[in-house]
Scaffold this motif. Structure first.
Motif, PDB file in Angstrom:
ATOM      1  N   SER A 143       2.902  -5.378  -3.885  1.00 51.46           N
ATOM      2  CA  SER A 143       2.501  -4.491  -4.275  1.00 51.46           C
ATOM      3  C   SER A 143       1.611  -5.062  -5.762  1.00 51.46           C
ATOM      4  O   SER A 143       1.051  -4.951  -6.724  1.00 51.46           O
ATOM      5  CB  SER A 143       2.972  -3.251  -4.241  1.00 51.46           C
ATOM      6  OG  SER A 143       3.291  -3.181  -5.076  1.00 51.46           O
ATOM      7  N   ASP A 193      -0.639  -8.114  -5.793  1.00 51.69           N
ATOM      8  CA  ASP A 193      -1.546  -7.790  -5.465  1.00 51.69           C
ATOM      9  C   ASP A 193      -2.328  -7.152  -6.541  1.00 51.69           C
ATOM     10  O   ASP A 193      -3.712  -6.874  -6.515  1.00 51.69           O
ATOM     11  CB  ASP A 193      -1.414  -6.565  -4.222  1.00 51.69           C
ATOM     12  CG  ASP A 193      -1.759  -7.780  -2.840  1.00 51.69           C
ATOM     13  OD1 ASP A 193      -1.041  -8.972  -2.911  1.00 51.69           O
ATOM     14  OD2 ASP A 193      -0.482  -7.500  -2.246  1.00 51.69           O
ATOM     15  N   VAL A 194      -1.244  -5.892  -6.942  1.00 53.65           N
ATOM     16  CA  VAL A 194      -2.776  -5.704  -8.094  1.00 53.65           C
ATOM     17  C   VAL A 194      -3.038  -5.992  -9.733  1.00 53.65           C
ATOM     18  O   VAL A 194      -3.535  -5.850 -10.050  1.00 53.65           O
ATOM     19  CB  VAL A 194      -1.885  -3.927  -8.707  1.00 53.65           C
ATOM     20  CG1 VAL A 194      -2.332  -3.047  -9.695  1.00 53.65           C
ATOM     21  CG2 VAL A 194      -1.686  -2.789  -7.185  1.00 53.65           C
ATOM     22  N   SER A 210      -3.388  -8.708  -9.903  1.00 54.50           N
ATOM     23  CA  SER A 210      -4.227  -9.926  -9.631  1.00 54.50           C
ATOM     24  C   SER A 210      -6.026  -9.611  -9.514  1.00 54.50           C
ATOM     25  O   SER A 210      -6.860  -9.760 -10.161  1.00 54.50           O
ATOM     26  CB  SER A 210      -4.057 -11.032  -7.902  1.00 54.50           C
ATOM     27  OG  SER A 210      -4.012 -10.201  -7.221  1.00 54.50           O
ATOM     28  N   SER A 211      -5.901  -8.308  -8.588  1.00 54.46           N
ATOM     29  CA  SER A 211      -6.914  -7.377  -8.698  1.00 54.46           C
ATOM     30  C   SER A 211      -7.335  -6.962  -9.580  1.00 54.46           C
ATOM     31  O   SER A 211      -8.633  -6.776  -9.905  1.00 54.46           O
ATOM     32  CB  SER A 211      -6.967  -6.483  -7.769  1.00 54.46           C
ATOM     33  OG  SER A 211      -6.686  -6.930  -6.212  1.00 54.46           O
ATOM     34  N   LEU A 256      -8.605  -9.989 -11.781  1.00 51.88           N
ATOM     35  CA  LEU A 256     -10.088  -9.879 -10.781  1.00 51.88           C
ATOM     36  C   LEU A 256     -11.604  -8.891 -10.978  1.00 51.88           C
ATOM     37  O   LEU A 256     -12.698  -9.100 -10.737  1.00 51.88           O
ATOM     38  CB  LEU A 256      -9.858 -10.384  -9.502  1.00 51.88           C
ATOM     39  CG  LEU A 256      -9.260 -11.708  -9.071  1.00 51.88           C
ATOM     40  CD1 LEU A 256      -9.526 -11.800  -7.640  1.00 51.88           C
ATOM     41  CD2 LEU A 256      -9.734 -13.272  -9.825  1.00 51.88           C
ATOM     42  N   ARG A 257     -10.885  -7.937 -11.829  1.00 57.00           N
ATOM     43  CA  ARG A 257     -11.588  -6.845 -12.111  1.00 57.00           C
ATOM     44  C   ARG A 257     -12.505  -6.007 -10.828  1.00 57.00           C
ATOM     45  O   ARG A 257     -13.105  -5.680 -11.037  1.00 57.00           O
ATOM     46  CB  ARG A 257     -13.032  -7.327 -13.222  1.00 57.00           C
ATOM     47  CG  ARG A 257     -12.837  -7.437 -14.386  1.00 57.00           C
ATOM     48  CD  ARG A 257     -13.245  -8.357 -15.146  1.00 57.00           C
ATOM     49  NE  ARG A 257     -13.139  -9.064 -16.410  1.00 57.00           N
ATOM     50  CZ  ARG A 257     -14.367  -9.675 -17.003  1.00 57.00           C
ATOM     51  NH1 ARG A 257     -15.399  -9.445 -16.668  1.00 57.00           N
ATOM     52  NH2 ARG A 257     -13.735  -9.903 -18.429  1.00 57.00           N
ATOM     53  N   GLU A 258     -11.745  -5.772  -9.720  1.00 56.47           N
ATOM     54  CA  GLU A 258     -11.715  -6.033  -8.088  1.00 56.47           C
ATOM     55  C   GLU A 258     -12.545  -3.715  -8.896  1.00 56.47           C
ATOM     56  O   GLU A 258     -11.047  -4.039  -9.161  1.00 56.47           O
ATOM     57  CB  GLU A 258     -11.148  -6.150  -7.270  1.00 56.47           C
ATOM     58  CG  GLU A 258     -10.814  -7.456  -7.209  1.00 56.47           C
ATOM     59  CD  GLU A 258     -10.327  -7.630  -6.030  1.00 56.47           C
ATOM     60  OE1 GLU A 258      -9.319  -7.420  -5.660  1.00 56.47           O
ATOM     61  OE2 GLU A 258     -10.186  -9.050  -5.795  1.00 56.47           O
ATOM     62  N   LYS A 259     -12.964  -3.464  -8.005  1.00 56.38           N
ATOM     63  CA  LYS A 259     -12.911  -2.043  -7.975  1.00 56.38           C
ATOM     64  C   LYS A 259     -11.753  -1.850  -8.141  1.00 56.38           C
ATOM     65  O   LYS A 259     -11.618  -0.162  -7.327  1.00 56.38           O
ATOM     66  CB  LYS A 259     -14.209  -2.265  -7.096  1.00 56.38           C
ATOM     67  CG  LYS A 259     -15.552  -1.808  -8.146  1.00 56.38           C
ATOM     68  CD  LYS A 259     -16.844  -1.726  -7.390  1.00 56.38           C
ATOM     69  CE  LYS A 259     -18.403  -1.451  -8.411  1.00 56.38           C
ATOM     70  NZ  LYS A 259     -18.855  -1.640  -7.504  1.00 56.38           N
ATOM     71  N   SER A 260     -11.032  -1.633  -6.530  1.00 57.94           N
ATOM     72  CA  SER A 260     -10.025  -1.463  -5.837  1.00 57.94           C
ATOM     73  C   SER A 260      -8.951  -0.991  -6.425  1.00 57.94           C
ATOM     74  O   SER A 260      -7.917  -0.642  -6.743  1.00 57.94           O
ATOM     75  CB  SER A 260      -9.732  -1.967  -4.497  1.00 57.94           C
ATOM     76  OG  SER A 260      -9.718  -2.866  -4.364  1.00 57.94           O
ATOM     77  N   ALA A 261      -8.988  -1.996  -7.827  1.00 58.67           N
ATOM     78  CA  ALA A 261      -7.701  -2.348  -8.355  1.00 58.67           C
ATOM     79  C   ALA A 261      -6.945  -0.331  -9.111  1.00 58.67           C
ATOM     80  O   ALA A 261      -8.232  -0.205  -9.846  1.00 58.67           O
ATOM     81  CB  ALA A 261      -8.317  -3.111  -9.743  1.00 58.67           C
ATOM     82  N   LYS A 277      -0.178 -17.733  -6.087  1.00 55.61           N
ATOM     83  CA  LYS A 277      -1.933 -16.456  -6.054  1.00 55.61           C
ATOM     84  C   LYS A 277      -1.805 -16.737  -7.113  1.00 55.61           C
ATOM     85  O   LYS A 277      -3.838 -17.116  -7.698  1.00 55.61           O
ATOM     86  CB  LYS A 277      -0.797 -15.099  -6.083  1.00 55.61           C
ATOM     87  CG  LYS A 277      -1.809 -14.113  -7.152  1.00 55.61           C
ATOM     88  CD  LYS A 277      -2.581 -13.264  -5.817  1.00 55.61           C
ATOM     89  CE  LYS A 277      -2.386 -12.756  -4.613  1.00 55.61           C
ATOM     90  NZ  LYS A 277      -3.494 -12.213  -3.682  1.00 55.61           N
TER      91      LYS A 277
END
Length: 199
Positions: A35, A38-39, A41-42, A45-50, A107
């Motif tokens: 986790s 994953d968080v 990298s998110s 990457l500026r992912e909305k789910s981060a 990753k």
């Protein structure tokens, strides 16, 4: 530009080193480690789910410490164009197991192109200084009966762009001018320390 297999050393702060070594903390189990990665990298990457709060590590101070360290290492590794092997070696040098180092490096390798692209888009276009050479010269002025030795510093800054192109900037200055330059650089360093909370 190809990734560097044996690149220049990564300049890590004391806080980042402590955070990296904390990744090996036995309280971080495999689920927590996954986790964390994953968080991290998110967010990069500026992912909305981060969402930092979803890191599955009970000790939130430890979670923040390790997360910040990985962020720093990923960004610095992308800037220096590390490959997965170079990053893995660095991680193992900081007490991270070979298994976890391999997972982190994999990753990093996946998101490195995106990180480098964003760094090139957002970074200042000025090259950064990676080394400096200096030499003290004396200029002799002759005025009929007397000679005056005037010391002058010859400064050479070694520079490198984010694309890896190297160059240099040379200039001459008096003792007073170099003292003024050193004083201003110290002031700038103090401002950076205050901004990062180290002062």
């Amino acid at each position: 530009q190809s990734p560097l297999q044996h690149s220049e050393e990564m300049d890590l702060s004391e806080e980042t080193v402590k955070g990296l070594e904390a990744v090996a903390d036995p309280s971080i189990d495999n689920a927590g480690f996954k986790s964390l990665l994953d968080v991290t990298s998110s967010i990069l990457l500026r992912e909305k789910s981060a969402d930092f709060s979803t890191i599955d590590i009970k000790d939130k101070i430890l979670a923040k410490q390790t997360h910040s360290a990985l962020i720093s290492v990923f960004l610095e590794g992308a800037k220096l164009n590390f490959d997965s092997s170079a990053l893995s070696n660095l991680l193992e040098e900081h007490k991270i197991s070979s298994d976890r180092a391999a997972i982190i490096s994999k990753k990093f390798n996946e998101i490195r192109p995106v990180l480098r692209n964003r760094l090139m888009q957002t970074a200042f276009q000025f090259p950064h200084i990676y080394d400096v050479d200096w030499r003290l010269d004396y200029f002799i002025k002759s005025n009929s009966m007397e000679k005056i030795n005037t010391p002058m510093y010859r400064i050479s800054f070694k520079t490198q762009t984010i694309e890896g192109e190297r160059g240099q900037v040379e200039f001459m200055c008096t003792v007073e001018e170099i003292q003024d330059l050193v004083s201003k650089l110290r002031d700038a360093t103090k401002q950076l320390d205050r901004a990062s909370g180290r002062a």
